[in-house]
Design a protein around this motif. Structure first.
Motif, PDB file in Angstrom:
ATOM      1  N   UNK A  14       0.855  -1.198   0.000  1.00  0.00           N
ATOM      2  CA  UNK A  14       0.000   0.000   0.000  1.00  0.00           C
ATOM      3  C   UNK A  14       0.885   1.240   0.000  1.00  0.00           C
ATOM      4  N   UNK A  15       0.332   2.323  -0.510  1.00  0.00           N
ATOM      5  CA  UNK A  15       1.089   3.589  -0.553  1.00  0.00           C
ATOM      6  C   UNK A  15       1.462   4.016   0.867  1.00  0.00           C
ATOM      7  N   UNK A  16       0.499   3.776   1.784  1.00  0.00           N
ATOM      8  CA  UNK A  16       0.731   4.188   3.172  1.00  0.00           C
ATOM      9  C   UNK A  16       1.924   3.437   3.774  1.00  0.00           C
ATOM     10  N   UNK A  17       1.942   2.110   3.567  1.00  0.00           N
ATOM     11  CA  UNK A  17       3.045   1.324   4.139  1.00  0.00           C
ATOM     12  C   UNK A  17       4.366   1.713   3.472  1.00  0.00           C
ATOM     13  N   UNK A  18       4.313   1.930   2.179  1.00  0.00           N
ATOM     14  CA  UNK A  18       5.539   2.327   1.473  1.00  0.00           C
ATOM     15  C   UNK A  18       6.084   3.640   2.064  1.00  0.00           C
ATOM     16  N   UNK A  77      12.256  -8.107   8.576  1.00  0.00           N
ATOM     17  CA  UNK A  77      11.588  -8.419   7.309  1.00  0.00           C
ATOM     18  C   UNK A  77      10.480  -9.442   7.542  1.00  0.00           C
ATOM     19  N   UNK A  78      10.775 -10.442   8.374  1.00  0.00           N
ATOM     20  CA  UNK A  78       9.765 -11.462   8.665  1.00  0.00           C
ATOM     21  C   UNK A  78       8.568 -10.834   9.374  1.00  0.00           C
ATOM     22  N   UNK A 122      21.970  -1.586  17.760  1.00  0.00           N
ATOM     23  CA  UNK A 122      23.155  -0.808  17.378  1.00  0.00           C
ATOM     24  C   UNK A 122      23.470  -0.949  15.892  1.00  0.00           C
ATOM     25  N   UNK A 123      22.464  -1.281  15.118  1.00  0.00           N
ATOM     26  CA  UNK A 123      22.789  -1.627  13.737  1.00  0.00           C
ATOM     27  C   UNK A 123      22.868  -0.435  12.821  1.00  0.00           C
ATOM     28  N   UNK A 124      23.904  -0.399  11.990  1.00  0.00           N
ATOM     29  CA  UNK A 124      24.065   0.741  11.113  1.00  0.00           C
ATOM     30  C   UNK A 124      23.443   0.566   9.729  1.00  0.00           C
ATOM     31  N   UNK A 125      22.631  -0.482   9.512  1.00  0.00           N
ATOM     32  CA  UNK A 125      22.124  -0.708   8.157  1.00  0.00           C
ATOM     33  C   UNK A 125      21.132   0.376   7.770  1.00  0.00           C
ATOM     34  N   UNK A 126      20.865   0.467   6.457  1.00  0.00           N
ATOM     35  CA  UNK A 126      20.019   1.533   5.940  1.00  0.00           C
ATOM     36  C   UNK A 126      18.604   1.450   6.498  1.00  0.00           C
ATOM     37  N   UNK A 127      18.209   0.289   6.919  1.00  0.00           N
ATOM     38  CA  UNK A 127      16.835   0.119   7.378  1.00  0.00           C
ATOM     39  C   UNK A 127      16.759   0.267   8.892  1.00  0.00           C
ATOM     40  N   UNK A 128      17.799   0.795   9.431  1.00  0.00           N
ATOM     41  CA  UNK A 128      17.950   0.667  10.870  1.00  0.00           C
ATOM     42  C   UNK A 128      17.304   1.751  11.696  1.00  0.00           C
ATOM     43  N   UNK A 137      12.899  -1.462   2.579  1.00  0.00           N
ATOM     44  CA  UNK A 137      12.952  -0.099   2.042  1.00  0.00           C
ATOM     45  C   UNK A 137      11.679   0.263   1.277  1.00  0.00           C
ATOM     46  N   UNK A 138      10.755  -0.672   1.206  1.00  0.00           N
ATOM     47  CA  UNK A 138       9.482  -0.399   0.534  1.00  0.00           C
ATOM     48  C   UNK A 138       9.603  -0.335  -0.975  1.00  0.00           C
ATOM     49  N   UNK A 139      10.537  -1.087  -1.546  1.00  0.00           N
ATOM     50  CA  UNK A 139      10.676  -1.064  -3.017  1.00  0.00           C
ATOM     51  C   UNK A 139       9.536  -1.831  -3.664  1.00  0.00           C
ATOM     52  N   UNK A 140       8.819  -1.095  -4.490  1.00  0.00           N
ATOM     53  CA  UNK A 140       7.634  -1.667  -5.145  1.00  0.00           C
ATOM     54  C   UNK A 140       7.963  -2.936  -5.937  1.00  0.00           C
TER      55      UNK A 140
END
Ligand SMILES: Cc1cc2nc3c(=O)[nH]c(=O)nc-3n(C[C@H](O)[C@H](O)[C@H](O)COP(=O)(O)O)c2cc1C
Length: 641
Positions: free
Chosen positions: A197-201, A368-369, A259-265, A335-338
């Motif tokens: 959904x647009x909202x979740x993205x 992610x899970x 303490x995670x430096x990932x982009x999704x963090x 990251x919400x990639x369509x």
């Protein structure tokens, strides 16, 4: 391949060649005669000679323009496929295929302002697109066929005037028709689930999605680590981490959730909980987790590119039980990639459906899970820890996880903790050819929370060379009990399936066998060899074509996407040898056919390993290719080794 005779000669004089399927001599021909026949008989739009029990006549009706089939030179990869196989070239992926695909095949499109009911165009005179409907309709390539699958199925076609079958639902004054009874009958039905959904993205992009359960779990990791560090165990841990394929530091830094430096963090602050031990995690695991009975079911393997939703629908019709989405990368989902979310889509006919994810860190995989758990409808989630491709393996994911057991354990435990549906894992025999490791890993995995294991009986190094090791699969399946283990590798007939089941595995997974002949599921269920006609095969392709138009669209863009995926599939399907032509049944997956003539024109065309001939088949269903059309299959399906 070692040759016992100098190729195939005249009818009846063929001498069996090692690695070649045994065909009845009357069908065997030479390369030159084969291509000469296929080319000379092809009549394109007229179709007079393209005959097959009436089916090519239908094809004639759908091909309204002269097809412009690209010729492929014999010294290119495509040309080579039809010639002597070069083992190096024919393995793996076609990495040199063009990256830049044309963004559109329409020179000029109808402006959105016109499509959306005459709203004012914000670009006014400067707009490049058509505003005059009659002018647009005159410029459009001819319709592909008389009837529109979307209009016939749903009572309306969302592509309206842009549909390549538009005549079927357009009035003479260019109004789009609707079949109101059918529209009403379908009201409220959602055939495809799990869209983003647009909202979740938006929330994913703003990092405002809460991952509460993940935080609970990841806290246990940081607590455990703190404890260990206090006990002076830091060194041992670092050594374990560095055993992974990319070395230690990078992974060590991304271990603990907070303490995670990932982009999704960058997650919002979540409710903190007290320290959790491993035992707490097990206690917290919901007992009401959904149960799935996997046993004795036929499983269509996850297949990147080829295992798209329209193809899975085809397999459902032909009897498969379990289907799974194409591998999705967990960081892209977070990251919400369509485009990545599109891989999670599920058709209503997929009654036992899972999604497959790939990743290498406990934090991202666990989140992610949780994301999938809270925002989709799936029956299970699968971890791809068998993926051999460099891009994934070198980061420590795919079958790299098999060598990073501590991380693998943390990933499995974390995902299992946040999921209300079973977690399954797909593995290989190991990384290197001569050092199997699945048998060491499986007894450990049993305590980590997996509900089912699939074992592909080959190592990463091996890829598709040599047959899958079913003796080893048998050993591992015994070790896995009571957890069901599915065996995977080389199944192409109901006899192969029977033999596989006799090993005691809980079920079987089929990959290339389904691409080569998706009716394999019917054959297995009915314990028979199906001597399917080329007309019936074209009908299966027609189903795919219709499902593709429904999924990707019936405008030019959707038609060409459907064609591209059909061609990917045809690059496997051409390996099928009709039962009636075989000297010895069944066909084996590692056997290459000699050049042969089919029992009619279409059967011969379907046996061609030439991209140009696959394009011809696609044109029977999807009309002529556009001018700038270009295609090179992603997978080198013709590696017979
Ligand atoms: C075109 C293609 C795409 C594949 N994509 C995936 C995938 O996304 N995930 C996965 O776990 N395995 C993937 N595989 C591997 C298959 O699932 C399967 O393990 C392998 O092909 C062995 O089975 P088979 O001998 O029946 O082909 C792919 C295989 C092929 C041929």
């Amino acid at each position: 391949m070692e040759k016992a005779a100098e190729g195939n000669t005249e009818k009846g004089t063929h001498v069996a060649v090692k690695g070649e399927a045994a065909l009845r001599p009357e069908f065997i021909t030479t390369k030159e005669k084969f291509h000469g026949f296929v080319d000379s008989e092809w009549q394109g739009s007229k179709g007079e000679k393209a005959r097959d029990n009436g089916t090519a006549e239908e094809a004639k009706a759908t091909c309204v323009e002269e097809p412009e089939v690209k010729k492929f030179k014999p010294d290119t990869e495509e040309g080579n496929k039809a010639g002597k196989p070069d083992s190096k070239r024919l393995r793996g992926q076609n990495k040199s295929r063009p990256h830049k695909k044309p963004t559109t095949y329409d020179e000029k499109r109808l402006c959105l302002s016109v499509i959306q009911e005459n709203r004012e165009c914000p670009f006014g005179d400067k707009c490049y697109f058509y505003h005059d409907i009659a002018e647009y309709m005159a410029s459009k390539p001819a319709d592909i066929g008389e009837s529109c699958y979307l209009y016939d199925t749903f009572g309306k076609c969302p592509f309206g005037l842009c549909c390549r079958f538009a005549k079927a639902h357009t009035t003479p004054d260019f109004k789009t028709m609707e079949n109101t009874d059918l529209v009403k009958a379908r009201e409220g039905k959602i055939p495809v689930k799990n869209s983003l959904s647009k909202d979740l993205q938006y929330r994913l992009r703003k990092h405002s999605v809460a991952f509460e359960k993940s935080a609970e779990y990841l806290k246990t990791l940081s607590n455990n680590r703190d404890k260990k560090e206090q006990q002076g165990n830091g060194e041992a841990r670092a050594a374990q981490v560095s055993a992974g394929p990319t070395g230690g530091e990078q992974h060590a830094s991304t271990e603990a959730g907070t303490q995670l430096p990932s982009s999704t963090d960058k997650q919002p602050p979540v409710k903190t909980v007290g320290p959790l031990t491993d035992a707490d995690v097990i206690k917290l695991r919901p007992c009401e987790k959904k149960q799935v009975d996997f046993r004795d079911k036929l499983y269509l393997a996850p297949l990147t590119t080829c295992g798209n939703l329209p193809f899975r629908r085809v397999c459902k019709r032909l009897g498969v039980d379990i289907t799974c989405g194409e591998m999705a990368m967990c960081t892209n989902l977070l990251q919400g990639q369509q485009s990545e979310w599109a891989l999670l889509k599920r058709h209503e006919s997929e009654d036992l459906f899972g999604v497959q994810v790939e990743g290498c860190f406990p934090d991202t995989m666990t989140r992610c899970a949780e994301l999938i758990n809270n925002n989709t409808e799936v029956d299970f989630v699968d971890i791809n820890s068998g993926c051999p491709i460099d891009l994934v393996y070198k980061k420590g994911g795919g079958c790299g996880l098999m060598t990073r057991t501590r991380k693998f354990e943390q990933i499995i435990k974390g995902m299992d903790y946040v999921l209300d549906v079973p977690l399954t894992v797909k593995i290989r025999t190991g990384v290197q050819e001569k050092s199997n490791m699945a048998h060491k890993l499986i007894p450990e995995m049993k305590n980590w929370g997996v509900s089912m294991i699939t074992l592909h009986g080959r190592s990463r190094e091996q890829r598709y060379t040599k047959l899958a090791d079913w003796d080893y699969i048998t050993t591992c399946s015994k070790l896995a009990g009571p957890i069901p283990l599915f065996g995977n590798g080389d199944i192409l007939s109901y006899e192969d399936a029977m033999k596989a089941k006799e090993t005691g595995v809980a079920g079987i997974m089929i990959a290339r066998g389904a691409l080569i002949k998706p009716w394999i599921f019917t054959e297995i269920k009915e314990s028979r060899h199906w001597d399917i006609s080329s007309g019936e095969r074209l009908d299966i392709l027609r189903d795919f074509s219709n499902f593709g138009l429904e999924h990707w669209g019936s405008d030019t863009r959707g038609v060409e996407k459907t064609r591209t995926f059909m061609l990917e599939w045809l690059s496997f399907m051409c390996r099928y040898i009709p039962v009636g032509l075989l000297e010895r049944v069944p066909q084996k997956i590692n056997e290459r056919p000699p050049y042969y003539m089919g029992r009619n024109y279409l059967e011969s065309l379907m046996a061609s390993q030439n991209v140009g001939d696959w394009v011809r088949i696609s044109e029977m269903l999807l009309g002529p290719v556009p001018k700038n059309f270009n295609f090179l299959p992603k997978h080198k399906a013709n590696s017979y080794k």
